[in-house]
Enzyme design. Structure first.
Site, short mmCIF file in Angstrom:
data_model
loop_
_atom_site.label_atom_id
_atom_site.label_comp_id
_atom_site.label_asym_id
_atom_site.label_seq_id
_atom_site.Cartn_x
_atom_site.Cartn_y
_atom_site.Cartn_z
N ALA A 29 0.60 -1.35 0.10
CA ALA A 29 -0.09 0.13 -0.12
C ALA A 29 0.89 1.31 -0.07
CB ALA A 29 -0.88 0.07 1.33
N ASP A 109 -5.74 -1.64 -6.17
CA ASP A 109 -6.11 -0.47 -6.50
C ASP A 109 -5.71 -0.18 -8.07
OD1 ASP A 109 -2.98 0.07 -6.90
OD2 ASP A 109 -3.16 1.15 -5.23
N HIS A 126 -3.80 -10.13 -3.68
CA HIS A 126 -5.02 -9.59 -2.87
C HIS A 126 -6.08 -9.26 -3.72
CE1 HIS A 126 -2.19 -9.36 0.63
NE2 HIS A 126 -2.39 -10.56 0.57
N CYS A 159 -26.16 -11.70 -7.16
CA CYS A 159 -25.90 -12.01 -8.43
C CYS A 159 -27.25 -12.94 -9.07
CB CYS A 159 -24.89 -13.27 -8.83
SG CYS A 159 -24.39 -13.68 -10.20
N ASP A 241 11.18 8.08 1.58
CA ASP A 241 9.76 8.15 0.74
C ASP A 241 10.10 7.44 -0.60
OD1 ASP A 241 7.22 9.55 0.16
OD2 ASP A 241 8.50 10.08 -1.77
P1 NAD Z 1 0.68 -1.50 5.23
O1 NAD Z 1 -0.15 -0.49 5.50
O2 NAD Z 1 0.82 -2.70 6.19
O3 NAD Z 1 2.16 -0.76 5.07
C1 NAD Z 1 2.55 0.11 4.23
C2 NAD Z 1 3.96 0.63 4.38
O4 NAD Z 1 4.17 1.53 3.53
C3 NAD Z 1 4.04 1.18 5.95
O5 NAD Z 1 5.13 0.33 6.64
C4 NAD Z 1 4.28 2.56 5.67
O6 NAD Z 1 5.27 3.04 6.52
C5 NAD Z 1 5.00 2.70 4.11
N1 NAD Z 1 4.71 3.80 3.51
C6 NAD Z 1 3.56 4.44 3.22
N2 NAD Z 1 3.69 5.44 2.45
C7 NAD Z 1 5.25 5.60 2.10
C8 NAD Z 1 6.06 6.19 1.14
N3 NAD Z 1 5.45 7.30 0.63
N4 NAD Z 1 7.13 6.14 1.28
C9 NAD Z 1 7.75 5.07 1.86
N5 NAD Z 1 6.96 4.18 2.65
C10 NAD Z 1 5.82 4.58 2.82
O7 NAD Z 1 0.48 -2.01 3.75
P2 NAD Z 1 0.82 -3.54 2.91
O8 NAD Z 1 1.76 -4.16 3.63
O9 NAD Z 1 0.54 -3.27 1.39
O10 NAD Z 1 -0.40 -4.41 3.61
C11 NAD Z 1 -1.73 -3.87 3.57
C12 NAD Z 1 -2.87 -4.91 3.02
O11 NAD Z 1 -3.76 -3.98 2.80
C13 NAD Z 1 -2.20 -5.42 1.63
O12 NAD Z 1 -2.90 -6.52 1.54
C14 NAD Z 1 -2.75 -4.43 0.70
O13 NAD Z 1 -2.85 -4.62 -0.47
C15 NAD Z 1 -4.21 -3.63 1.39
N6 NAD Z 1 -4.13 -2.28 1.05
C16 NAD Z 1 -3.95 -1.86 -0.35
C17 NAD Z 1 -4.17 -0.64 -0.62
C18 NAD Z 1 -3.91 -0.33 -2.17
O14 NAD Z 1 -4.27 -1.13 -2.86
N7 NAD Z 1 -3.45 0.77 -2.44
C19 NAD Z 1 -4.25 0.26 0.28
C20 NAD Z 1 -4.49 -0.05 1.60
C21 NAD Z 1 -4.50 -1.43 2.06
#
Ligand code: NAD
Length: 252
Positions: A29, A109, A126, A159, A241
């Site tokens: 994410a 996403d 996922h 459905c 970042d």
């Molecule tokens: P997580 O939220 O557990 O971890 C995200 C990590 O990214 C965090 O440790 C955070 O510090 C880091 N982070 C966030 N923005 C950052 C940036 N700009 N630069 C550097 N680091 C950054 O996410 P995960 O490990 O993907 O697990 C969460 C679950 O939820 C997964 O299954 C995911 O698919 C799902 N999810 C998906 C989305 C999406 O599709 N965008 C959004 C939220 C959750």
């Protein structure tokens, strides 16, 4: 090595990327936060606002389904507005350069697709929230068709076969997609660099993929602004970042 110095990080990343034959990115994410989509575990992330609805609850409770669709449509505008970020574009560049055979992602996403990586080269562990599936007959349903029905009745639609419809995502407690897991494991076994980007590595079994690559002799790199579960196993941890660290690798 763990570094929060951007120049050092980019230099190391460039050396690793130049020297690698097969780089497999493993994204979470965090790669999409700069696109306006909140992650789970950062402060203010989705986890702190809405506890995920477990799969069993979704299946057994009309209320849970109602809540799930409510949340999904509430965030639709955020998803619809989001454009690929610098991290997505860097990976698309590496894909085009022939360095990346496929992107393994936990994200739902659709932003890797939007960045130009073809769907056949994206392994979604996922699922994907941009459409829905019937859990009985597997028919695809579009959210644009579901939304007016949901908003008119206040009820989650079923459905035409009578089955329960759900976004095409994998909820906690739901079986992982076997094909995607198998392909991710294969990619992890064959890469020379596994590049984790924006994942806390706290969600299993997906989190096992980077470890599998490491066990198979790949160099493990983690780009994440906060510590992750597996920093101690990584060869390089870039604590910056994501966009700032990867923009140097964007070629378009
Ligand atoms: P997580 O939220 O557990 O971890 C995200 C990590 O990214 C965090 O440790 C955070 O510090 C880091 N982070 C966030 N923005 C950052 C940036 N700009 N630069 C550097 N680091 C950054 O996410 P995960 O490990 O993907 O697990 C969460 C679950 O939820 C997964 O299954 C995911 O698919 C799902 N999810 C998906 C989305 C999406 O599709 N965008 C959004 C939220 C959750």
């Amino acid at each position: 090595m763990i570094t929060a110095d951007l120049d050092i990080a980019v230099r190391h990343l460039r050396d690793l990327i130049d020297g690698a034959r097969r780089i497999v990115p493993f994204t979470g994410a965090g790669i999409s936060t700069e696109c306006g989509i909140p992650d789970f575990r950062s402060p203010g992330g989705l986890w702190t606002k809405n506890r995920p609805i477990p799969f069993d609850d979704y299946m057994s409770s009309v209320e849970a389904r109602r809540e799930a669709w409510q949340r999904r449509f509430a965030i639709e505008e955020t998803f619809a507005k989001a454009k690929p970020g610098r991290g997505h574009r860097a990976l698309a560049s590496l894909y085009r350069a022939g360095k990346v055979p496929a992107v393994v992602t936990q994200n739902i996403d659709n932003l890797h697709q939007a960045s130009g990586v073809p769907p056949h080269a994206i392994v979604e562990l996922h699922g994907n929230t941009s459409y829905a599936l019937c859990l009985s007959c597997a028919r695809r349903h579009e959210l644009a068709d579901i939304r007016p029905r949901f908003e008119a009745t206040g009820d989650a639609p079923d459905c035409s076969c009578g089955g329960i419809i759900k976004t095409a995502t994998v909820s906690f407690g739901q079986a992982m997609p076997a094909d995607a897991m198998a392909r991710a494991q294969e990619l992890a076994g064959e890469c020379d660099v596994l590049l984790v980007i924006g994942s806390s590595l706290a969600v299993w079994p997906a989190a096992g993929i980077p470890l599998l690559a490491k066990r198979n002799g790949a160099t493990l790199v983690i780009v994440n602004r906060e510590p992750t579960e597996f920093d101690e196993f990584a060869d390089l941890v870039v604590r910056n970042d994501i966009g700032d660290a990867l923009v140097a690798f964007v070629t378009h």
